[in-house]
Design a protein around this motif. Sequence first.
Motif, PDB file in Angstrom:
ATOM      1  N   THR A 124       0.837  -1.202   0.000  1.00 27.72           N
ATOM      2  CA  THR A 124       0.000   0.000   0.000  1.00 27.72           C
ATOM      3  C   THR A 124       0.864   1.241   0.000  1.00 27.72           C
ATOM      4  O   THR A 124       1.815   1.359   0.767  1.00 27.72           O
ATOM      5  CB  THR A 124      -0.916   0.017   1.239  1.00 27.72           C
ATOM      6  N   GLY A 125       0.537   2.158  -0.901  1.00 25.17           N
ATOM      7  CA  GLY A 125       1.236   3.435  -0.970  1.00 25.17           C
ATOM      8  C   GLY A 125       0.305   4.582  -0.615  1.00 25.17           C
ATOM      9  O   GLY A 125      -0.897   4.388  -0.397  1.00 25.17           O
ATOM     10  N   ARG A 126       0.846   5.791  -0.586  1.00 21.33           N
ATOM     11  CA  ARG A 126       0.065   6.991  -0.272  1.00 21.33           C
ATOM     12  C   ARG A 126       0.333   8.050  -1.327  1.00 21.33           C
ATOM     13  O   ARG A 126       1.478   8.235  -1.740  1.00 21.33           O
ATOM     14  CB  ARG A 126       0.454   7.531   1.111  1.00 21.33           C
ATOM     15  N   VAL A 127      -0.723   8.731  -1.761  1.00 24.11           N
ATOM     16  CA  VAL A 127      -0.585   9.803  -2.746  1.00 24.11           C
ATOM     17  C   VAL A 127      -1.322  11.042  -2.249  1.00 24.11           C
ATOM     18  O   VAL A 127      -2.334  10.941  -1.560  1.00 24.11           O
ATOM     19  CB  VAL A 127      -1.135   9.380  -4.124  1.00 24.11           C
ATOM     20  N   GLU A 128      -0.799  12.198  -2.604  1.00 26.91           N
ATOM     21  CA  GLU A 128      -1.418  13.469  -2.225  1.00 26.91           C
ATOM     22  C   GLU A 128      -0.934  14.558  -3.182  1.00 26.91           C
ATOM     23  O   GLU A 128      -0.095  14.321  -4.045  1.00 26.91           O
ATOM     24  CB  GLU A 128      -1.060  13.829  -0.780  1.00 26.91           C
ATOM     25  N   ASN A 129      -1.519  15.750  -3.042  1.00 27.52           N
ATOM     26  CA  ASN A 129      -1.112  16.928  -3.834  1.00 27.52           C
ATOM     27  C   ASN A 129      -1.248  16.701  -5.343  1.00 27.52           C
ATOM     28  O   ASN A 129      -0.290  16.823  -6.104  1.00 27.52           O
ATOM     29  CB  ASN A 129       0.329  17.337  -3.499  1.00 27.52           C
ATOM     30  N   PHE A 130      -2.447  16.343  -5.794  1.00 24.46           N
ATOM     31  CA  PHE A 130      -2.721  16.228  -7.221  1.00 24.46           C
ATOM     32  C   PHE A 130      -4.053  16.919  -7.514  1.00 24.46           C
ATOM     33  O   PHE A 130      -4.929  17.015  -6.656  1.00 24.46           O
ATOM     34  CB  PHE A 130      -2.771  14.762  -7.663  1.00 24.46           C
ATOM     35  N   SER A 131      -4.184  17.425  -8.739  1.00 22.19           N
ATOM     36  CA  SER A 131      -5.389  18.159  -9.132  1.00 22.19           C
ATOM     37  C   SER A 131      -6.067  17.595 -10.369  1.00 22.19           C
ATOM     38  O   SER A 131      -7.173  18.005 -10.697  1.00 22.19           O
ATOM     39  CB  SER A 131      -5.049  19.634  -9.392  1.00 22.19           C
ATOM     40  N   SER A 132      -5.421  16.664 -11.071  1.00 17.19           N
ATOM     41  CA  SER A 132      -5.981  16.109 -12.292  1.00 17.19           C
ATOM     42  C   SER A 132      -5.690  14.618 -12.353  1.00 17.19           C
ATOM     43  O   SER A 132      -4.879  14.092 -11.577  1.00 17.19           O
ATOM     44  CB  SER A 132      -5.377  16.800 -13.516  1.00 17.19           C
ATOM     45  N   ILE A 133      -6.356  13.938 -13.286  1.00 16.52           N
ATOM     46  CA  ILE A 133      -6.116  12.510 -13.481  1.00 16.52           C
ATOM     47  C   ILE A 133      -4.653  12.257 -13.839  1.00 16.52           C
ATOM     48  O   ILE A 133      -4.009  11.333 -13.332  1.00 16.52           O
ATOM     49  CB  ILE A 133      -7.037  11.959 -14.592  1.00 16.52           C
TER      50      ILE A 133
END
Length: 290
Positions: free
Chosen positions: A54-63
């Motif tokens: 499992t990873g973590r993602v953040e700080n995105f605004s588009s696909i």
Amino acid sequence: MPLGLRRKKKFNTKETSRLVEGEHTDAAVRSLPSPPAPARRLVFHTQLAHGSATGRVENFSSIQELYAKIAGVFEIPPSEILYCTLNTPKVDMGKLLGAQIGLEDFIFAHIKGIKKEVNVYKSEDSLGLTITDNGAGYAFIKRIKDDSIIDSVKTICVGDHIEAINGENIVGWRHFDVAKKLKELKKEELFTLTLIEPKKAFDMEPRSKAGKSSTGKIGTGRETLRLRSKGPATVEEVPSEAKEKAIGKVDDLLELYMGIRDTDLGSFVHGILQARILEWVAMLEIFPTQ
């Protein structure tokens, strides 16, 4: 005596000056704007659909930004990601990631698997498949109609990415362009589809025709993150049940007449229709019928 009076006056002038300066300082402090509230940090958990840590993602605004973030977590090229599903690793077209993500949603990324070429004989005008795309240049099969031409070709599955038609690469095409291309193919002729299926784990279920196995709503919270092609993503309230049904009806019409399904386009059309209805109501109030 006069000197003493003058010294006293000078002393009072200094005191007054200090008091006035103090008042200006206090007023300036009071007039300063309050510091802005800290930005809300939104972190989403993600896995590769065929199996991974499992990873973590953040700080995105588009696909596109989201795919780049996921690719960075798992050290793969962003172009390897076909599409994402929410809260299930299965190829479930009812849980496709679109322009909105529930704040508690878990993101599963489906990456490229086996490439295959399939020859199809177009015996009827309708092929019996519905096309959608991932918002980043990959069109894929969202539904297969029972007893249709495509349904008879068992190697074609829901979730397969259409890379080429008769050798013409269509990567970067929108779903409606792909649907138009397929519709324009001549009847009673053979054509070739180059497909890439999503990578599967050993325990993945066989192909699905309609992609309707999930009926639950996406997300468990009342807020969603709306992704945008331009500008920052925004947190919005989950659409009401009535609005979701209305958008679904618009989506059904898109599938019936254009061979595509696009919730974002359906939402856009619904918004236009709603605005027109409000305009008509306002006109009736201004010019009531006799």
